[in-house]
Enzyme design. Structure first.
Site, PDB file in Angstrom:
ATOM      1  N   GLU A 292       0.995  -1.359  -0.168  1.00 40.23           N
ATOM      2  CA  GLU A 292       0.073   0.016  -0.055  1.00 40.23           C
ATOM      3  C   GLU A 292       1.005   1.266   0.026  1.00 40.23           C
ATOM      4  O   GLU A 292       0.242   2.224  -0.480  1.00 40.23           O
ATOM      5  CB  GLU A 292      -0.858  -0.021   1.117  1.00 40.23           C
ATOM      6  CG  GLU A 292      -2.366  -0.772   1.009  1.00 40.23           C
ATOM      7  CD  GLU A 292      -3.344  -0.569   1.898  1.00 40.23           C
ATOM      8  OE1 GLU A 292      -4.409  -0.984   1.718  1.00 40.23           O
ATOM      9  OE2 GLU A 292      -3.106   0.425   3.172  1.00 40.23           O
ATOM     10  N   HIS A 321      10.081 -25.878   1.337  1.00 38.80           N
ATOM     11  CA  HIS A 321       9.385 -27.010   0.713  1.00 38.80           C
ATOM     12  C   HIS A 321       8.133 -26.667  -0.312  1.00 38.80           C
ATOM     13  O   HIS A 321       7.287 -27.388  -0.336  1.00 38.80           O
ATOM     14  CB  HIS A 321       8.790 -28.100   1.992  1.00 38.80           C
ATOM     15  CG  HIS A 321      10.053 -28.400   2.660  1.00 38.80           C
ATOM     16  ND1 HIS A 321      10.585 -29.682   2.422  1.00 38.80           N
ATOM     17  CD2 HIS A 321      10.377 -28.277   3.771  1.00 38.80           C
ATOM     18  CE1 HIS A 321      11.595 -29.796   3.287  1.00 38.80           C
ATOM     19  NE2 HIS A 321      11.494 -28.908   4.160  1.00 38.80           N
ATOM     20  N   LYS A 435     -13.924   0.515  -2.603  1.00 38.20           N
ATOM     21  CA  LYS A 435     -14.816   0.848  -1.562  1.00 38.20           C
ATOM     22  C   LYS A 435     -16.135   1.532  -2.160  1.00 38.20           C
ATOM     23  O   LYS A 435     -17.167   0.983  -1.686  1.00 38.20           O
ATOM     24  CB  LYS A 435     -14.303   2.015  -0.583  1.00 38.20           C
ATOM     25  CG  LYS A 435     -13.170   1.153   0.214  1.00 38.20           C
ATOM     26  CD  LYS A 435     -12.594   2.392   1.174  1.00 38.20           C
ATOM     27  CE  LYS A 435     -11.273   1.548   2.115  1.00 38.20           C
ATOM     28  NZ  LYS A 435     -10.766   2.764   3.031  1.00 38.20           N
TER      29      LYS A 435
END
Length: 467
Positions: A292, A321, A435
């Site tokens: 951000e 792994h 938003k």
């Protein structure tokens, strides 16, 4: 304790930044040459000067969070008050209002008193959490600076309804603490109207920089954690990050190296890989901070930029792994930053057994903490051997003091890198459109035009592309 002894104790607990594995001297062409950094001297000085001036002018308040004595007194007093009433604190927040405290709790906390962070609106996980609460011994800490975060608002309204039906209109208010902006926003109005206890997020401190404010400190204090040490660690790192010479300033050096790795060496992915399960949350918090803060479409001058490294959280030895094959043999577009813990706080020795089977018996007598650190070192060396860049942050122990240093180091590095990119590391315009489109879909007033835009975008889908 005398000052000289306190300073010596803190020096012994300093986190250490080792950047040898990022340098060309160690790994060749994929590494950064010292001359690249020295060639940036004028720009580094300019960015440092601008940030210092803005800090002196009070424009960068996150820098001052380690020194908030008055606010800390209030936070600790309210935490003690709530702890006397509750066994569980449920944090309702998302993003910067959740990731930092999750990192703190995962690294430092025990289970009593219990702090739970509800950072999503997944109906299964949220519903399961709420179903298991004793509402008479639970307090909800609602965190949103703007007071308008849709996910947090939904969580709060659900919790409020449960409390009202369980405890009644008089008693339920004692079960809510609001952490929000001091002046504006819907939650500040709710505090005024309902008389909830409240804490303040300092003006100018965005969510991803708020872990050392009431956002992170109140839940930590409720859990009985040494919040003074958390801030002391941040303050200690602050002194180290005020060095003028970049080679002696860990925050500026880390920001510079990652900036150069991205812009000059096409290493567009940065992997933060702590070798400790307790630091998984730190890696997730870092991912938000880096993404951000630095992922921006425009420079400060308004010219197109589209910059920023992609952060990838990992954990050792587990991801040896899963991701390591890609890191060693895949595209050379990544820089790895490992975190090692010298002393894990406990050890579990591997028993000696199967003496006739070398493939099993060789581990007898070694501790798994020792094994974990040996694997970290081996993985670091394997990357160096392959010419892949790898840095190391070493913590003497995982405690509040070392964790405070890590938070502050990464924040300073992000802000300094933002200066080098010439972008604003404190805004997040790319988040806002999502938003607004959410508000439109749920019918919030003032977003009718966005509703039409949503419908138009959905209409562009072609049925033959949906299987």
């Amino acid at each position: 304790m005398p000052d000289y002894r306190r300073r010596a104790a803190r020096a012994a607990m300093s986190v250490r930044l080792d950047v040898n594995g990022l340098m060309a001297e160690a790994i060749g062409g994929a590494g950064i040459g010292r001359e690249e950094i020295d060639g940036l001297a004028t720009r580094l000085s300019e960015v440092s000067h601008v940030l210092k001036g803005r800090r002196s002018a009070g424009e960068l308040p996150f820098y001052e969070l380690p020194y908030q004595k008055e606010a800390l007194t209030r936070i600790k007093a309210l935490a003690a008050e709530v702890r006397a009433e509750s066994d569980t604190l449920v944090v309702l927040g998302i993003g910067g209002s959740a990731l930092g405290i999750k990192a703190v709790m995962q690294a430092l906390a025990t289970d009593s008193p219990r702090v739970v962070v509800a950072d999503n609106v997944d109906p299964w996980s949220l519903g399961t959490l709420l179903d298991g609460l004793d509402l008479g011994r639970t307090t909800f800490n609602v965190i949103s600076k703007s007071g308008e975060t849709a996910e947090t608002t939904a969580q709060f309204l659900i919790a409020r309804d449960l409390l009202l039906r369980s405890l009644g209109a008089v008693d339920y208010a004692k079960r809510v603490v609001i952490t929000t902006d001091a002046e504006g926003g819907a939650l500040r109005q709710v505090v005024h109207d309902e008389g909830f206890r409240d804490l303040v997020i300092p003006a100018g401190v965005g969510g991803r920089f708020s872990v050392l404010s009431a956002v992170g400190l109140f839940p930590a204090a409720f859990a009985g954690l040494p919040v003074d040490d958390l801030l002391a660690g941040a303050a200690w790192m602050d002194t180290r990050c005020q060095e003028a010479d970049v080679w002696h300033n860990p925050g500026h050096l880390l920001g510079t190296l990652l900036y150069l790795a991205d812009t000059r060496h096409r290493q567009h992915i940065v992997v933060l890989m702590p070798y400790s399960d307790r630091l998984r949350g730190l890696a997730a918090w870092f991912a938000q901070l880096w993404a951000e803060s630095l992922g921006k479409a425009e420079t400060l001058e308004g010219t197109p930029a589209h910059v920023g490294q992609t952060p990838l959280p990992a954990v050792g030895a587990t991801d040896q792994h899963s991701l390591l094959q890609l890191l060693v043999d895949g595209p050379a577009d990544k820089v790895v930053c490992m975190v090692r813990v010298d002393d894990h706080g406990r050890e579990l020795p591997v028993p000696s057994a199967y003496a006739d089977l070398e493939s099993l018996s060789y581990l007898g007598g070694i501790g798994v903490g020792q094994l974990l650190n040996l694997e970290q070192r081996a993985t670091e060396l394997s990357l160096v051997k392959q010419g892949r860049p790898v840095g190391l942050l070493a913590l003497p122990q995982i405690n509040a003091f070392s964790l405070g240093q890590c938070f502050y180091l990464f924040e300073v590095a992000a802000v300094f890198a933002g200066g080098l990119y010439r972008i604003d590391p404190f805004n997040q315009p790319g988040v806002e459109e999502s938003k607004r489109l959410t508000y439109a879909q749920v019918g919030r007033k003032g977003f009718e035009a966005k509703r039409a835009e949503v419908e138009a975008l959905v209409a562009r889908k072609r049925e033959e592309y949906i299987l």
